[in-house]
Design a protein around this motif. Structure first.
Motif, PDB file in Angstrom:
ATOM      1  N   GLU A  20      -1.060  62.678 -46.227  1.00  0.00           N
ATOM      2  CA  GLU A  20      -0.275  61.416 -46.738  1.00  0.00           C
ATOM      3  C   GLU A  20      -0.443  61.119 -48.113  1.00  0.00           C
ATOM      4  O   GLU A  20       0.544  60.691 -48.705  1.00  0.00           O
ATOM      5  CB  GLU A  20      -0.846  60.291 -45.842  1.00  0.00           C
ATOM      6  CG  GLU A  20      -0.694  60.344 -44.263  1.00  0.00           C
ATOM      7  CD  GLU A  20       0.770  60.745 -43.898  1.00  0.00           C
ATOM      8  OE1 GLU A  20       1.447  60.231 -44.335  1.00  0.00           O
ATOM      9  OE2 GLU A  20       0.712  61.583 -42.941  1.00  0.00           O
ATOM     10  N   LEU A  21      -1.565  61.387 -48.740  1.00  0.00           N
ATOM     11  CA  LEU A  21      -1.658  61.324 -50.212  1.00  0.00           C
ATOM     12  C   LEU A  21      -0.429  62.130 -50.816  1.00  0.00           C
ATOM     13  O   LEU A  21      -0.059  61.805 -51.857  1.00  0.00           O
ATOM     14  CB  LEU A  21      -3.066  61.347 -50.573  1.00  0.00           C
ATOM     15  CG  LEU A  21      -4.201  60.179 -50.305  1.00  0.00           C
ATOM     16  CD1 LEU A  21      -5.328  60.707 -50.605  1.00  0.00           C
ATOM     17  CD2 LEU A  21      -3.772  58.995 -51.273  1.00  0.00           C
ATOM     18  N   LEU A  24       2.813  61.145 -50.796  1.00  0.00           N
ATOM     19  CA  LEU A  24       3.576  59.908 -51.573  1.00  0.00           C
ATOM     20  C   LEU A  24       3.216  60.384 -52.967  1.00  0.00           C
ATOM     21  O   LEU A  24       3.933  59.752 -53.489  1.00  0.00           O
ATOM     22  CB  LEU A  24       2.476  58.846 -51.096  1.00  0.00           C
ATOM     23  CG  LEU A  24       2.569  58.207 -49.341  1.00  0.00           C
ATOM     24  CD1 LEU A  24       1.544  57.392 -49.189  1.00  0.00           C
ATOM     25  CD2 LEU A  24       3.748  57.500 -49.454  1.00  0.00           C
ATOM     26  N   GLU A 200      -1.465  57.243 -42.715  1.00  0.00           N
ATOM     27  CA  GLU A 200      -0.571  56.715 -43.926  1.00  0.00           C
ATOM     28  C   GLU A 200      -0.859  55.506 -44.419  1.00  0.00           C
ATOM     29  O   GLU A 200      -0.741  55.198 -45.539  1.00  0.00           O
ATOM     30  CB  GLU A 200       0.901  56.659 -43.185  1.00  0.00           C
ATOM     31  CG  GLU A 200       1.989  56.151 -44.135  1.00  0.00           C
ATOM     32  CD  GLU A 200       3.453  55.980 -43.340  1.00  0.00           C
ATOM     33  OE1 GLU A 200       4.349  55.954 -44.151  1.00  0.00           O
ATOM     34  OE2 GLU A 200       3.519  55.966 -42.142  1.00  0.00           O
ATOM     35  N   LYS A 201      -1.207  54.302 -43.497  1.00  0.00           N
ATOM     36  CA  LYS A 201      -1.565  53.250 -44.061  1.00  0.00           C
ATOM     37  C   LYS A 201      -2.679  53.133 -45.060  1.00  0.00           C
ATOM     38  O   LYS A 201      -3.101  52.331 -45.897  1.00  0.00           O
ATOM     39  CB  LYS A 201      -1.942  52.369 -42.872  1.00  0.00           C
ATOM     40  CG  LYS A 201      -2.086  50.722 -43.370  1.00  0.00           C
ATOM     41  CD  LYS A 201      -2.769  50.021 -41.965  1.00  0.00           C
ATOM     42  CE  LYS A 201      -2.990  48.664 -42.225  1.00  0.00           C
ATOM     43  NZ  LYS A 201      -3.210  47.761 -41.080  1.00  0.00           N
ATOM     44  N   ILE A 204      -1.771  54.668 -48.361  1.00  0.00           N
ATOM     45  CA  ILE A 204      -0.935  53.555 -48.963  1.00  0.00           C
ATOM     46  C   ILE A 204      -1.948  52.562 -49.637  1.00  0.00           C
ATOM     47  O   ILE A 204      -1.959  51.973 -50.852  1.00  0.00           O
ATOM     48  CB  ILE A 204       0.052  52.663 -48.010  1.00  0.00           C
ATOM     49  CG1 ILE A 204       1.159  53.684 -47.655  1.00  0.00           C
ATOM     50  CG2 ILE A 204       0.412  51.580 -48.761  1.00  0.00           C
ATOM     51  CD1 ILE A 204       2.074  53.119 -46.669  1.00  0.00           C
ATOM     52  N   ALA A 205      -2.872  52.238 -49.039  1.00  0.00           N
ATOM     53  CA  ALA A 205      -4.241  51.271 -49.408  1.00  0.00           C
ATOM     54  C   ALA A 205      -4.770  51.931 -50.601  1.00  0.00           C
ATOM     55  O   ALA A 205      -5.312  51.342 -51.622  1.00  0.00           O
ATOM     56  CB  ALA A 205      -4.910  50.942 -48.384  1.00  0.00           C
ATOM     57  N   ILE A 207      -3.768  54.422 -52.761  1.00  0.00           N
ATOM     58  CA  ILE A 207      -2.891  54.258 -53.948  1.00  0.00           C
ATOM     59  C   ILE A 207      -2.715  53.059 -54.561  1.00  0.00           C
ATOM     60  O   ILE A 207      -2.859  53.049 -55.910  1.00  0.00           O
ATOM     61  CB  ILE A 207      -1.494  54.873 -53.555  1.00  0.00           C
ATOM     62  CG1 ILE A 207      -1.491  56.537 -53.099  1.00  0.00           C
ATOM     63  CG2 ILE A 207      -0.351  54.832 -54.521  1.00  0.00           C
ATOM     64  CD1 ILE A 207      -0.353  57.076 -52.784  1.00  0.00           C
ATOM     65  N   LYS A 208      -2.592  51.847 -53.798  1.00  0.00           N
ATOM     66  CA  LYS A 208      -2.609  50.616 -54.271  1.00  0.00           C
ATOM     67  C   LYS A 208      -3.847  50.385 -55.142  1.00  0.00           C
ATOM     68  O   LYS A 208      -3.624  49.854 -56.329  1.00  0.00           O
ATOM     69  CB  LYS A 208      -2.174  49.464 -53.302  1.00  0.00           C
ATOM     70  CG  LYS A 208      -1.119  49.753 -52.706  1.00  0.00           C
ATOM     71  CD  LYS A 208      -0.903  48.432 -51.735  1.00  0.00           C
ATOM     72  CE  LYS A 208       0.474  48.493 -51.082  1.00  0.00           C
ATOM     73  NZ  LYS A 208       0.349  47.374 -49.852  1.00  0.00           N
ATOM     74  N   GLU A 211      -3.526  52.423 -58.500  1.00  0.00           N
ATOM     75  CA  GLU A 211      -2.515  51.670 -59.413  1.00  0.00           C
ATOM     76  C   GLU A 211      -3.053  50.624 -60.267  1.00  0.00           C
ATOM     77  O   GLU A 211      -3.314  50.285 -61.278  1.00  0.00           O
ATOM     78  CB  GLU A 211      -1.353  51.277 -58.471  1.00  0.00           C
ATOM     79  CG  GLU A 211      -0.560  52.475 -58.152  1.00  0.00           C
ATOM     80  CD  GLU A 211       0.743  52.033 -57.193  1.00  0.00           C
ATOM     81  OE1 GLU A 211       1.867  52.476 -57.345  1.00  0.00           O
ATOM     82  OE2 GLU A 211       0.699  50.878 -56.596  1.00  0.00           O
TER      83      GLU A 211
END
Length: 243
Positions: A20-21, A24, A200-201, A204-205, A207-208, A211
């Protein structure tokens, strides 16, 4: 940090959270993937032709120098190294199904490979104005569970390693980040656990947190663990003992 036009190396990127990483991060960045299965890497390369792929069995410590040499040869500058690959053998030492050879496999994949790649890829990480090492960890690093003693030990060691390495590189261009995951619905956790978050969740966490350059990114239920271990350590340990 803006995750755009970055050069990123991800280990364990053909399944679960790693996959998933890759999905994305490969949209706007140059991503290199390290994984054990050549077949899965070929399928991934077919789906994402712009990826660079490197086949390596991280449970075999002899492969690390050659792997790092190949990565640096094709990617002289690395912005972000994401150490995601991990294995878990959920048996106890007193189970008849316990496999002795898995001790070294688990330690090498979950810890030795990370320590080694952090060192061996330093020349490429030093080339950028600022670069990051992101170690994907588990809530089990804070308190172990009954099964998977080796896995829990490697995650606790990874936590300590990350902190110590952060001290070592404090005056360099390299930042050390950690992400702590709860139980995630991946092939590794098939048939085990409940109330899992999706891969996936989790990605996303992660990557947030990347960032935001968050040093310690506690994801999902793991964000309650540090507090629980402070105010009710006995309860936390009792819960994990039964798991």
């Amino acid at each position: 940090m803006q995750l755009f036009n970055k050069t990123i190396v991800i280990t364990g990127g053909t399944s679960g959270v790693g996959l998933e990483l890759v999905k994305l991060l490969s949209r706007n960045n140059q991503v290199s993937v390290v994984a054990r299965s050549a077949e899965r890497l070929n399928k991934l390369k077919h789906a994402f032709p712009h990826l660079q792929t490197f086949q390596a069995d991280l449970s075999n410590a002899c492969t690390y120098p050659n792997l790092a040499e190949k990565i640096i040869s094709s990617t002289p500058k690395i912005d972000i190294l994401i150490n995601n690959a991990a294995v878990q053998y959920p048996t106890t030492f007193i189970d008849n199904t316990f496999v002795y050879e898995n001790v070294a496999r688990e330690i090498n994949t979950n810890l030795t490979a990370i320590c080694s790649l952090c060192f061996l890829l330093l020349p490429a990480l030093k080339q950028e104005e600022s670069s990051y090492i992101l170690n994907i960890n588990s809530g089990l690093a804070l308190t172990p569970k009954k099964s998977s003693a080796i896995y829990c030990a490697t995650k606790a060691a990874l936590r300590s390693f990350s902190q110590s390495l952060r001290y070592q590189v404090i005056e360099t261009n390299i930042g050390i980040l950690e992400a702590y995951l709860p139980i995630v619905d991946t092939p590794m956790t098939t048939g085990r656990g409940a109330n899992k978050i999706s891969a996936e969740k989790a990605a996303i966490a992660i990557i947030k947190g990347l960032e935001k350059e968050r040093q310690k990114n506690y994801i999902g239920k793991t964000r309650f663990l540090p507090l629980l271990l402070t105010i009710a350590p006995g309860l936390a340990r009792s819960m994990m003992k039964r798991s």
